[in-house]
Each structure stands twice: as structure tokens, then as C-alpha cells.
Design a protein around this motif. Structure first.
Motif, PDB file in Angstrom:
ATOM      1  N   MET A   1      -0.284   5.343   7.835  1.00 43.59           N
ATOM      2  CA  MET A   1      -1.478   5.836   7.139  1.00 43.59           C
ATOM      3  C   MET A   1      -2.162   6.977   7.895  1.00 43.59           C
ATOM      4  O   MET A   1      -3.010   7.663   7.340  1.00 43.59           O
TER       5      MET A   1
ATOM      6  N   GLN B   1      -7.496  10.386   2.998  1.00 47.55           N
ATOM      7  CA  GLN B   1      -8.204   9.491   2.094  1.00 47.55           C
ATOM      8  C   GLN B   1      -8.504  10.169   0.762  1.00 47.55           C
ATOM      9  O   GLN B   1      -8.382   9.553  -0.297  1.00 47.55           O
TER      10      GLN B   1
ATOM     11  N   ARG C   1      -6.376   7.681   5.754  1.00 48.39           N
ATOM     12  CA  ARG C   1      -6.388   6.287   5.299  1.00 48.39           C
ATOM     13  C   ARG C   1      -6.542   5.309   6.451  1.00 48.39           C
ATOM     14  O   ARG C   1      -7.107   4.230   6.274  1.00 48.39           O
TER      15      ARG C   1
ATOM     16  N   HIS D   1     -10.158   4.784   7.133  1.00 46.00           N
ATOM     17  CA  HIS D   1     -10.747   3.962   6.068  1.00 46.00           C
ATOM     18  C   HIS D   1     -10.359   2.499   6.233  1.00 46.00           C
ATOM     19  O   HIS D   1     -11.207   1.602   6.096  1.00 46.00           O
TER      20      HIS D   1
ATOM     21  N   ASP E   1      -4.407  -0.877   1.583  1.00 49.87           N
ATOM     22  CA  ASP E   1      -4.136   0.513   1.213  1.00 49.87           C
ATOM     23  C   ASP E   1      -2.760   1.001   1.644  1.00 49.87           C
ATOM     24  O   ASP E   1      -2.474   2.203   1.557  1.00 49.87           O
TER      25      ASP E   1
ATOM     26  N   HIS F   1      -0.365   3.510  -0.458  1.00 49.24           N
ATOM     27  CA  HIS F   1      -0.653   4.912  -0.743  1.00 49.24           C
ATOM     28  C   HIS F   1       0.355   5.816  -0.052  1.00 49.24           C
ATOM     29  O   HIS F   1       0.609   5.697   1.141  1.00 49.24           O
TER      30      HIS F   1
ATOM     31  N   SER G   1      -2.545  10.387  -1.483  1.00 50.44           N
ATOM     32  CA  SER G   1      -3.285   9.201  -1.933  1.00 50.44           C
ATOM     33  C   SER G   1      -3.243   9.039  -3.451  1.00 50.44           C
ATOM     34  O   SER G   1      -2.173   9.038  -4.041  1.00 50.44           O
TER      35      SER G   1
END
Length: 752
Positions: free
Chosen positions: A1, A6, A21, A24, A78, A81, A85
Motif C-alpha cells: 500500500m 489514497q 493507503r 490511511h 484496504d 486497492h 485506488s
């Protein structure tokens, strides 16, 4: 990530919005802890109250086992993704390639859709999980993660690996019922969840857009609600079913105290603000649309679809773009597509496509003289039709290709007419070199949904929050007033794409954007009259189209049941006749009628219904009719009593039968031998279409007289009327057919 941004490509517009990401995910883990602490304090207070009151009730809290699984769910939520994203998700969801001849290679897409269907049913979801959520679920149940959870590296209390996986899955997709669901499952994916608490503040901070969201106040108002049939004032039948099947007929889930409405409203308004100013910013949309198109044309050009491992390369967004652009090689991804490389290069250099056309519900121009309420209803119906028919990347690509082809025709016609010849030749060359892939029709999705979280009122009742505004109506208003689609193109071809887009939207949807839309595009705000005159001369548009695109600037109108002036006696026999006929007309007309056309239709049909009534009430159904000329004479005499009727006018290489109110063409057909109604006057509508093109008429009424068969029965009047498309071409014209029987045998004549 790390490196997967994001906000996709928003940093091209908001330079600070480059957070990824991983940041986040770490923030959501922290938000889980804050929510767990807040809920723990609330549960402790409530349970103390129950203890003092000696009710024997206990609300489950947040033990270490629950906290550990919530933190794991936050880490996993997440992981589905890929590059860019959310911008990539529409491409991942496509189950068919852009080029039908390409090798499929999309089995994994169908498997993901099957998994999405399975999860939706198993967890009683209101909508399908996003593709990224399904991929995250697949990671959670993978062999690698299963082995990790069984290794003892995590303190899972009394839960085994399978139970932990079920709880994580329930959290990721926000399940309210199903395997692994607990009273805390919506902490990760709900209407007030750790994910939202983090991304709203993080996105606002990095983009520099302040939303004034009081997180601490909202956290302090979160509760674990104890829901019974007796205290639930919501009409949700699924929740009542869950209560009926639960132990002691009680269920628990995360909710909010009524005193927290203000903070919840702040969150909803802040989210809408970010969609309007950040996520749906036109340059952000242009960049993300280019990234989507880049992957689609790369698949098309290489002749086979991407495998999942080719997209999820464990590289950052910029590196992925450089691979597609041909600057960086990667052993797992082979792309040889000049068109895809050009789009990737444009994103890397921030040479983004420009707005040539903006379309929005509020922009749809209303015909003159229409009342505000009727105009809004007409506009709303037309906008819903646009949204429905542009749902997905395939129809948008097809419309972009149509606009590209039309733009080439326009440039060629203007060049041939010596109108801005040098500029037109340059634009035609640019369009031919880039192809339709750089004409992108984009429409952002609608994210707002119904409010489902329950609130506890001081009297102990549980119901949906009472806001100072209606969230659903607000979402509907946003959809019509603010949600904006664009046609993007290169700056060099803006003028011709702007005009082609206006013509294409009028042809396909029957709409023209009012002048308000001009402020949202970079192309010129007026259309050169000389261009339109040249296009009329080249038969690319007609005079009415020219008027609709310039001075009048109004759209077409949908046909309503009341516009058909159906007699009450007919409706008494068939109450749905008018609404059914209106629906069929709208379906075949695509966009609708011009205002003059709708008014003329009403007046014409009102007169024709009287003609049909007279035909049936008298002796026409049983008497003889000599020929087509006799039918035309009867009809023309009747119509002339109240309407303007032109007869026998020579046009388009032929002689039309009747033209009513300069809008409605009437073709008369006669069959003197018993025949199937469908074969009588076959092709009359197409013949009328030829005249209609010359007259800009959208309506052809075919009045067909046919001799009844010996054993046939006279059809009811409503059964004698049918609606059909005139041709397969998308030209917004329709045939209304009325079959008039004659020569039917009287009962006394049967068997004679």
C-alpha cells in the motif's frame, strides 16, 4: 500500500494530497482504538445504570479479543486497492473487454463478481461490496494469511483462525447478519466508522480543504444500542426478523445518542463538500478518466485482458504509469500500446484533457413557456435517463467514439465549405492521429445512500435520526443540481468536439444544456452561425437542430399520459392504456419531443380519437371502403374541422399524405383483402420517416384500413393502437399505428 495514493490522482490538482493507503490504514487502526475506548466508556456507564436499577440487563462491551480483531480488520480493509485506488475499480469490474475480438482473460473478474453476490446474500447487505472489498476478503481467506493466523503470532483469545477470518470479513463489508458478525462489525465499515473518521480528516487536511468536523463530539455520542421489538420505532422488516430470531429477542449494534445529531450532520455535510470540491473536481476527474481509458486501450491493443497479477504489481502509482509509458520495464507486465502510452505520458506530464462539454441535471434546458414545476419534473426524468444509459465504461466509450466520428465529419464538412479551412484540417488530422480513445465521456458515481444508523432518544426509543434536513432528498437534489459529467478531449480539438458533443447529446438523449453549462467548459461559449449553416448544407444537421443548439437553447420533452388526450370511455375499458402508450412513446423516442411537437401530438390525437369513435359508432366497421383515397378524404375532412392540415405536398422526392399542424405526418394505407394487421401498410412509417427528415418531424401516424377476415372479430379501440420504432437508427422518431377495420360480417351474415 506504500505508494498507492489514497486519492488516486488528486495530487495533480491538490499538490499536498499525496498521502498513500498505508498512512490511511495506520490512521484507521488508530481510529479503531479511539472508537473502542469511547464505546467502552459508554457501555460501562450504561451497565452501571442497569446495575443500580437492578434490571438484570447487560450490554456487551469491547474486550481485548474484539479490539484485536477490529485492529486486524483495519489493517486488511484496504488491501484490495490497486493503482490509483478507487479510480481503477470500474475497470476491474468490467466483465467484457473493450474489443470483443480480444482474448478474454477475465475469468477472475467473473469470480470476483460471483464472490460479491455470495457475500451480499450471506451478510444481508443493502448493496454489493466494492471490488476492492472483495479482493481484500480474498486476501483474508488466502493460504498465506490463514497460515499466519494459525502461527500464534497474534493474541486471539479463544478464537481460532477461521473465526477471526469470519470476523474480519464481516467488518470489511459492514455485515449486520451472517458468519462472524458481532455488535462491533460496523466499526470498520458502517455509517459512522473508523474508516470514515480517518479519511475525511486526512483528505481534508492534505488537500487544504477545511470541513469543520468535530470528531471528539461524535465519538462521545457513539453507543452500543440494545434493540428490542418494543423500543424499535424503525420500520425495517429485516431488523425485526433478526430480533425475532435472536437470543432473548435482543440484538446489539453500534448507534448514536440523539444529542449527537449535530456532529453526525457535520460529518455528512463535510463528506458532500469533499465530493463536490475534491473527489469530483473536474481536473481530478479528467486524470482518473485518462487512467481508466489507458488500461482499457492497453488491453485492446495487446489483444488480451489483464490478469490480476499484472495490475497488482506492488509498485507505486507513478511507477505503474512509467511502465505503461514505456519508460520502465517490469517482468510481470508487457504492454505495447502507443495509445495507452500517450495517455500515461499525459498524466505524468500533467498534460490533462480539457472540458469540451459539461452535462448536469440542472443544466438541461427547459422548453419556453413551461412552468417551473413541470420543467423540473421533465428535467429530472431526462437526467435519470442520461444517467441510466451512461452507466458503465462501455456505453461511455461508445458515446465518445460517436462524438469522435461526428467531429471528423464536422471538420471535413467545414473544411469543404471553406469555413476556417486551415484550422479544420489541423483538427481533422489531430482527431485521426489520436483516435476515439482521447475523447472521454465521464460521469462520477452517486455515493450518497439512505441513512440506516439508529439513534437512542431520551425516552429510550430507537429510530432513525431526525435531521434539520432530509438526507435522502438532499442526495437527490445533489444528484440533479451538482453532479456533473464532462466530455474531455485534447486542447487542440476543443471547438469541434464541443459542437459534436452538443449534437450527439441532442440526438441520443434529446437534451440541450442551457447557457449555465458554458461557464463549466473551456470551449467557446457560442457557436458560430456560419458553422451551423455549413453543417445544414452538408446534411449533418437540420434547421431545428441548429435552433435548438443556439437561439432557443431548449431540450426535448417527455410524453406524459395526459398529453395523449385519451377519452375517458377508452380508459374505462383499459385504465392503463394512456400510461402504457406514453411509456412506449418515450422508450422509442429516446429523448422526447420538441415542445411544438408535443402540443401538436395532443391536438392531433384528440381529433383522431374522435375519428376512431365515429368509425366504430357508425357503420364503417361493417360497410365497404373503396380505396386509400377514400380513407384519406374522410380523415382529412375530419381533421380540417379543428386543425391545420396540408395535403399532397411534394417533398423529399415524394408526395406526403397529410401534415397536421406542421408537425405530425399522417400516412394512410389500405388493404382490400383480409390480412394480418401487421402486414398492412408495412413500411409506411419508414416512408413517413423520409418526409420527416426533410420536415424535422418526429411523429408519423399510420392510419391503416384493413378488411376483416371472415372469422375475425372487430378489435377493441385500444387494441387497434400500437407504437413501434420507425427504424433501427437512433433518430428520435416514432410511428403511431392505428388499424381501422372495415367489411366485418354482421352476426346475421355469418355462415352465408
Amino acid at each position: 500500500m506504500r505508494g498507492v495514493r489514497q486519492l488516486g490522482l488528486a495530487q495533480l490538482v491538490f499538490p499536498g494530497a499525496s498521502h498513500d493507503r498505508l498512512e490511511h490504514i495506520m490512521g484507521v487502526v488508530g481510529a479503531v482504538d479511539r472508537m473502542s475506548d469511547a464505546l467502552g466508556r459508554q457501555v460501562a456507564r450504561r451497565n452501571d445504570e442497569f446495575k443500580r436499577e437492578q434490571t438484570g440487563e447487560v450490554i456487551p462491551g469491547v474486550d481485548e479479543e474484539e479490539r484485536a480483531t477490529l485492529r486486524l480488520a483495519a489493517m486488511f480493509h484496504d488491501l484490495g486497492h490497486g493503482p490509483f485506488s478507487h479510480a481503477l475499480e470500474p475497470v476491474l469490474e468490467l466483465t467484457s473487454p473493450l474489443n470483443a475480438a480480444a482474448q478474454d482473460g477475465g475469468e477472475w473478474r467473473r469470480e470476483l463478481r460471483g464472490a460479491s453476490t455470495l457475500l451480499t446474500g450471506r451478510y444481508s447487505l443493502n448493496s454489493r461490496p466494492a471490488t476492492s472489498e472483495v479482493i481484500a476478503v480474498m486476501i483474508v481467506v488466502s493460504d498465506a494469511v490463514t497460515e499466519l493466523l494459525r502461527s500464534g503470532s497474534f493474541r486471539l483469545g479463544g478464537l481460532n483462525a477461521t473465526e477471526v477470518q469470519e470476523r474480519i470479513i464481516a467488518c470489511i463489508i459492514g455485515g449486520v447478519a451472517g458468519p462472524g458478525v458481532t455488535h462491533l462489525s460496523t466499526v470498520i465499515s458502517g455509517q459512522v466508522d473508523a474508516d470514515r473518521l480517518d479519511f475525511l480528516q486526512r483528505d481534508a487536511h492534505h488537500s487544504g480543504l477545511e470541513i469543520g468536523f468535530d470528531t471528539e463530539r461524535l465519538l462521545s455520542k457513539l453507543e452500543i444500542l440494545q434493540i428490542r421489538d418494543s423500543n424499535l420505532e424503525s420500520a425495517d422488516p429485516s431488523m425485526r426478523e433478526r430480533i425475532a430470531s435472536a437470543n432473548n429477542n435482543v440484538i446489539h449494534q453500534v448507534g448514536i445518542a440523539a444529542s449527537g445529531y449535530g456532529s453526525f450532520e457535520q460529518m455528512l455535510i463535510g463528506r458532500t463538500f469533499l465530493y463536490d470540491r475534491l473527489y469530483h473536481h473536474h481536473k481530478v476527474r479528467a486524470a482518473e478518466a485518462m487512467a481508466q481509458r489507458m488500461l482499457l486501450v492497453a488491453e485492446r491493443d495487446r489483444g488480451r485482458r489483464f490478469e490480476l497479477a499484472e495490475i497488482f504489481l506492488s509498485v507505486g502509482d507513478d511507477t505503474f504509469l512509467r511502465i505503461v509509458a514505456g519508460e520502465v520495464a517490469h517482468p510481470k507486465l508487457d504492454i505495447s500500446s502507443p495509445s495507452a502510452s500517450a495517455l500515461a505520458r499525459g498524466i505524468l506530464d500533467r498534460d490533462l484533457l480539457h472540458r469540451a462539454f459539461a452535462f448536469r441535471g440542472r443544466f438541461i434546458a427547459a422548453p419556453p413557456g413551461m412552468g417551473a414545476e413541470v420543467a423540473d419534473a421533465n428535467r429530472d426524468a431526462q437526467w435519470k435517463e442520461v444517467v441510466k444509459r451512461l452507466d458503465g465504461l462501455h456505453p461511455r466509450y461508445e458515446l465518445g467514439a460517436e462524438i469522435h466520428a461526428l467531429a471528423l465529419d464536422i471538420a471535413g464538412a467545414l473544411s469543404a465549405a471553406d469555413v476556417d479551412r486551415a484550422a479544420m484540417e489541423r483538427m481533422a488530422q489531430s482527431l485521426a492521429e489520436t483516435g476515439p480513445e482521447q475523447i472521454i465521456v465521464d460521469l462520477p458515481g452517486r455515493k450518497a445512500g439512505a441513512i440506516r444508523i439508529l439513534a437512542r432518544y431520551p425516552d429510550g426509543s430507537l429510530k432513525l435520526p431526525e435531521f434539520s434536513f432530509n438526507p435522502q432528498k438532499w442526495a437527490d437534489a445533489y444528484d440533479l443540481q451538482k453532479r456533473t459529467g464532462y466530455v474531455f478531449c485534447a486542447k487542440a480539438v476543443l471547438p469541434v468536439i464541443a459542437l459534436a458533443s452538443r449534437i450527439a447529446f441532442l440526438r441520443r438523449f434529446g437534451i440541450v444544456m442551457a447557457k449555465d453549462a458554458d461557464a463549466y467548459i473551456k470551449a467557446g461559449q457560442s457557436i458560430d452561425a456560419g458553422w451551423l449553416d455549413a453543417l445544414i448544407a452538408a446534411d449533418l444537421i437540420d434547421a431545428d437542430t441548429s435552433q435548438l443548439l443556439t437561439s432557443e437553447r431548449h431540450s426535448l420533452m417527455r410524453v406524459r399520459a395526459e398529453d395523449l388526450a385519451v377519452p375517458n370511455a377508452w380508459l374505462a375499458e383499459d385504465p392503463d392504456f394512456a400510461s402504457r402508450m406514453a411509456s412506449q412513446l418515450n422508450r422509442n423516442l429516446k429523448g422526447g419531443l420538441m415542445a411544438a411537437g408535443r402540443d401538436a401530438l395532443t391536438r392531433t390525437l384528440e381529433s383522431i380519437w374522435r375519428f376512431v369513435d365515429g368509425w366504430y359508432a357508425g357503420s364503417r366497421t361493417t360497410s365497404e371502403l373503396k380505396n386509400e383515397a377514400a380513407l384519406q378524404k374522410l380523415l382529412a375532412e375530419h381533421l380540417r374541422a379543428t386543425l391545420q392540415v396540408d395535403e399532397g405536398t411534394e417533398i423529399a422526392g415524394g408526395e406526403l399524405d397529410l401534415l397536421v399542424e406542421r408537425q405530425v405526418l399522417i400516412e394512410n394505407k389500405f388493404h382490400g383483402k383480409p390480412a394480418n394487421p401487421g402486414s398492412v401498410g408495412k413500411g409506411a412509417g419508414a416512408q413517413g420517416r423520409r418526409y420527416g427528415l426533410a420536415l424535422s418531424s418526429q411523429l408519423v401516424v399510420v392510419v391503416a384500413a384493413r378488411r376483416m377476415t371472415v372469422s375475425g372479430t372487430v378489435p377493441a379501440k385500444t387494441k387497434a393502437v400500437s407504437i413501434r420504432p420507425i427504424s433501427d437508427e437512433n433518430d428520435n422518431r416514432v410511428e403511431i399505428r392505428i388499424d381501422l377495420p372495415f367489411g366485418a360480417r354482421l352476426p346475421s351474415q355469418e355462415g352465408g
